[in-house]
Write a protein that holds these residues in place. Structure first.
Motif, PDB file in Angstrom:
ATOM      1  N   TYR A  37      53.974  61.755  54.916  1.00 28.17           N
ATOM      2  CA  TYR A  37      52.712  62.133  55.560  1.00 28.17           C
ATOM      3  C   TYR A  37      51.716  62.571  54.487  1.00 28.17           C
ATOM      4  O   TYR A  37      52.040  63.379  53.617  1.00 28.17           O
ATOM      5  CB  TYR A  37      52.925  63.270  56.551  1.00 28.17           C
ATOM      6  N   SER A  38      50.511  62.037  54.576  1.00 26.68           N
ATOM      7  CA  SER A  38      49.477  62.423  53.615  1.00 26.68           C
ATOM      8  C   SER A  38      48.987  63.831  53.916  1.00 26.68           C
ATOM      9  O   SER A  38      49.214  64.375  55.002  1.00 26.68           O
ATOM     10  CB  SER A  38      48.298  61.449  53.689  1.00 26.68           C
ATOM     11  N   ALA A  39      48.287  64.416  52.946  1.00 21.20           N
ATOM     12  CA  ALA A  39      47.718  65.748  53.142  1.00 21.20           C
ATOM     13  C   ALA A  39      46.722  65.733  54.303  1.00 21.20           C
ATOM     14  O   ALA A  39      46.622  66.703  55.062  1.00 21.20           O
ATOM     15  CB  ALA A  39      47.042  66.224  51.865  1.00 21.20           C
ATOM     16  N   VAL A  40      46.015  64.633  54.462  1.00 20.07           N
ATOM     17  CA  VAL A  40      45.056  64.510  55.566  1.00 20.07           C
ATOM     18  C   VAL A  40      45.786  64.476  56.905  1.00 20.07           C
ATOM     19  O   VAL A  40      45.363  65.117  57.879  1.00 20.07           O
ATOM     20  CB  VAL A  40      44.182  63.243  55.395  1.00 20.07           C
ATOM     21  N   ASP A  41      46.897  63.737  56.980  1.00 19.11           N
ATOM     22  CA  ASP A  41      47.707  63.706  58.201  1.00 19.11           C
ATOM     23  C   ASP A  41      48.123  65.123  58.602  1.00 19.11           C
ATOM     24  O   ASP A  41      48.003  65.521  59.768  1.00 19.11           O
ATOM     25  CB  ASP A  41      48.976  62.869  57.992  1.00 19.11           C
ATOM     26  N   ILE A  42      48.624  65.857  57.624  1.00 16.70           N
ATOM     27  CA  ILE A  42      49.105  67.217  57.881  1.00 16.70           C
ATOM     28  C   ILE A  42      47.963  68.125  58.307  1.00 16.70           C
ATOM     29  O   ILE A  42      48.087  68.916  59.247  1.00 16.70           O
ATOM     30  CB  ILE A  42      49.807  67.777  56.620  1.00 16.70           C
ATOM     31  N   GLU A  43      46.826  67.975  57.630  1.00 12.97           N
ATOM     32  CA  GLU A  43      45.661  68.809  57.929  1.00 12.97           C
ATOM     33  C   GLU A  43      45.186  68.602  59.363  1.00 12.97           C
ATOM     34  O   GLU A  43      44.904  69.565  60.090  1.00 12.97           O
ATOM     35  CB  GLU A  43      44.534  68.488  56.952  1.00 12.97           C
ATOM     36  N   ILE A  44      45.133  67.359  59.803  1.00 17.01           N
ATOM     37  CA  ILE A  44      44.654  67.048  61.155  1.00 17.01           C
ATOM     38  C   ILE A  44      45.564  67.652  62.214  1.00 17.01           C
ATOM     39  O   ILE A  44      45.111  68.246  63.199  1.00 17.01           O
ATOM     40  CB  ILE A  44      44.562  65.517  61.348  1.00 17.01           C
ATOM     41  N   VAL A  45      46.876  67.527  62.009  1.00 14.06           N
ATOM     42  CA  VAL A  45      47.838  68.017  62.995  1.00 14.06           C
ATOM     43  C   VAL A  45      47.872  69.536  63.049  1.00 14.06           C
ATOM     44  O   VAL A  45      47.898  70.147  64.131  1.00 14.06           O
ATOM     45  CB  VAL A  45      49.246  67.468  62.695  1.00 14.06           C
ATOM     46  N   ILE A  46      47.858  70.168  61.898  1.00 13.22           N
ATOM     47  CA  ILE A  46      48.058  71.622  61.847  1.00 13.22           C
ATOM     48  C   ILE A  46      46.782  72.401  62.131  1.00 13.22           C
ATOM     49  O   ILE A  46      46.772  73.359  62.911  1.00 13.22           O
ATOM     50  CB  ILE A  46      48.649  72.035  60.484  1.00 13.22           C
ATOM     51  N   PHE A  47      45.683  71.996  61.526  1.00 13.81           N
ATOM     52  CA  PHE A  47      44.478  72.818  61.615  1.00 13.81           C
ATOM     53  C   PHE A  47      43.543  72.382  62.739  1.00 13.81           C
ATOM     54  O   PHE A  47      42.789  73.205  63.269  1.00 13.81           O
ATOM     55  CB  PHE A  47      43.761  72.827  60.262  1.00 13.81           C
ATOM     56  N   ASP A  48      43.539  71.111  63.086  1.00 15.29           N
ATOM     57  CA  ASP A  48      42.839  70.624  64.283  1.00 15.29           C
ATOM     58  C   ASP A  48      41.406  71.157  64.392  1.00 15.29           C
ATOM     59  O   ASP A  48      41.015  71.773  65.382  1.00 15.29           O
ATOM     60  CB  ASP A  48      43.643  70.999  65.538  1.00 15.29           C
ATOM     61  N   ASP A  49      40.631  70.953  63.319  1.00 15.13           N
ATOM     62  CA  ASP A  49      39.228  71.364  63.356  1.00 15.13           C
ATOM     63  C   ASP A  49      38.396  70.321  62.618  1.00 15.13           C
ATOM     64  O   ASP A  49      38.896  69.285  62.198  1.00 15.13           O
ATOM     65  CB  ASP A  49      39.044  72.767  62.760  1.00 15.13           C
ATOM     66  N   ASP A  50      37.118  70.601  62.472  1.00 16.91           N
ATOM     67  CA  ASP A  50      36.215  69.629  61.842  1.00 16.91           C
ATOM     68  C   ASP A  50      36.118  69.811  60.336  1.00 16.91           C
ATOM     69  O   ASP A  50      35.439  69.041  59.646  1.00 16.91           O
ATOM     70  CB  ASP A  50      34.806  69.754  62.447  1.00 16.91           C
ATOM     71  N   THR A  51      36.805  70.827  59.804  1.00 18.89           N
ATOM     72  CA  THR A  51      36.753  71.078  58.365  1.00 18.89           C
ATOM     73  C   THR A  51      37.696  70.132  57.635  1.00 18.89           C
ATOM     74  O   THR A  51      38.816  69.890  58.068  1.00 18.89           O
ATOM     75  CB  THR A  51      37.171  72.534  58.058  1.00 18.89           C
ATOM     76  N   SER A  52      37.228  69.578  56.525  1.00 14.63           N
ATOM     77  CA  SER A  52      38.060  68.699  55.705  1.00 14.63           C
ATOM     78  C   SER A  52      38.285  69.380  54.357  1.00 14.63           C
ATOM     79  O   SER A  52      37.422  69.389  53.496  1.00 14.63           O
ATOM     80  CB  SER A  52      37.373  67.343  55.498  1.00 14.63           C
ATOM     81  N   ASP A  53      39.482  69.985  54.217  1.00 12.45           N
ATOM     82  CA  ASP A  53      39.799  70.703  52.980  1.00 12.45           C
ATOM     83  C   ASP A  53      41.318  70.727  52.823  1.00 12.45           C
ATOM     84  O   ASP A  53      42.004  71.582  53.379  1.00 12.45           O
ATOM     85  CB  ASP A  53      39.236  72.128  53.032  1.00 12.45           C
ATOM     86  N   THR A  54      41.853  69.762  52.085  1.00 13.26           N
ATOM     87  CA  THR A  54      43.308  69.641  51.947  1.00 13.26           C
ATOM     88  C   THR A  54      43.905  70.758  51.092  1.00 13.26           C
ATOM     89  O   THR A  54      45.119  70.846  50.961  1.00 13.26           O
ATOM     90  CB  THR A  54      43.684  68.278  51.329  1.00 13.26           C
ATOM     91  N   PHE A  55      43.045  71.590  50.503  1.00  9.91           N
ATOM     92  CA  PHE A  55      43.562  72.755  49.779  1.00  9.91           C
ATOM     93  C   PHE A  55      44.373  73.635  50.724  1.00  9.91           C
ATOM     94  O   PHE A  55      45.339  74.279  50.318  1.00  9.91           O
ATOM     95  CB  PHE A  55      42.407  73.563  49.177  1.00  9.91           C
ATOM     96  N   ARG A  56      43.995  73.675  52.003  1.00 12.12           N
ATOM     97  CA  ARG A  56      44.726  74.468  52.989  1.00 12.12           C
ATOM     98  C   ARG A  56      46.172  73.990  53.113  1.00 12.12           C
ATOM     99  O   ARG A  56      47.096  74.791  53.292  1.00 12.12           O
ATOM    100  CB  ARG A  56      44.032  74.408  54.343  1.00 12.12           C
ATOM    101  N   VAL A  57      46.348  72.682  53.015  1.00 12.28           N
ATOM    102  CA  VAL A  57      47.696  72.107  53.092  1.00 12.28           C
ATOM    103  C   VAL A  57      48.504  72.507  51.866  1.00 12.28           C
ATOM    104  O   VAL A  57      49.665  72.925  51.980  1.00 12.28           O
ATOM    105  CB  VAL A  57      47.627  70.574  53.210  1.00 12.28           C
TER     106      VAL A  57
END
Length: 230
Positions: A183-203
């Protein structure tokens, strides 16, 4: 030696009335365990068990006030699954035989050596690991004794639960959904954070904190692709 990372997390209750025996046994225990509570007789051991949760109990048999057999009997009324290992002298075989009735997981004849202790601890760990695999068909086995309970969404190392945050649970739910998928960092970000922010640092921050909590890198980073469970 038996998995030191796992053993260091266990809470141990060691009950022994003889001070000299305690001293030498503790020297051996400290090669395995980090969290050891001492009981100086059966009554003291029982009192401590009632106040705290222990993963394994080691106990002598012949003690004043309350002997080890009576302590085991009372502990089994409170908890019938906590592993109990007894230390028995050659002249205490009658006590040892009775203790089997109350359910023990092993015994060592005194005096015993480091190799014998390591052996019985290894058998105990393997027994718990096997029981977990057999009794729970919804377990996903990982490496280093880690398991993910798919039904209850809980992570264990051997039989000990690792308490996870909400986001960590979502992460394991995703990573275990398809066997071997990356799973890419973007995949993980979308599933976990579910918001409009794009910041894979959170992952990356989530993965870093999880690695620190587990004291092990359970999630593998595949360069240029993403992440998967090991």
């Amino acid at each position: 030696m038996t998995n030191s990372s796992y053993l260091s997390k266990l809470n141990i209750l060691y009950v022994e009335d003889d001070a000299e025996t305690r001293f030498y046994t503790l020297e051996m225990f400290e090669n395995f365990f980090s969290n050891i509570t001492i009981g100086i007789d059966g009554q003291d051991g029982l009192d401590k068990f009632k106040k705290f949760t222990y993963d394994v109990i080691f106990t002598d048999i012949n003690m004043p006030i309350m002997d080890g057999l009576e302590m085991i009997k009372n502990i089994r009324l409170l908890n019938n699954s906590v592993p109990i290992i007894i230390f028995s002298a050659h002249d205490e075989i009658e006590y040892f035989t009775k203790s089997i009735y109350y359910g023990i997981d092993g015994y060592l004849l005194k005096p015993f050596h480091m190799l014998e202790l390591d052996n019985i601890i290894g058998k105990l760990v393997n027994k718990k690991q096997t029981a977990l695999e057999v009794n729970n068909k919804n377990i996903k086995k990982l490496i280093e004794g880690f398991y993910w309970d798919i039904t209850d969404e809980k992570l264990y190392q051997y039989e000990k639960e690792i308490v996870l945050t909400k986001n960590e649970i979502l992460l394991f739910r995703l990573l275990t959904s398809l066997e071997g998928r990356i799973y890419s960092a973007v995949d993980i970000e979308i599933v976990i954070f579910d918001d409009d922010t794009s910041d894979t640092f959170r992952v990356r921050n989530l993965l870093s904190r999880l690695k620190k909590k587990l004291q092990f890198n359970l999630i593998e980073s595949i360069y240029g692709h993403g992440y998967r469970l090991r």
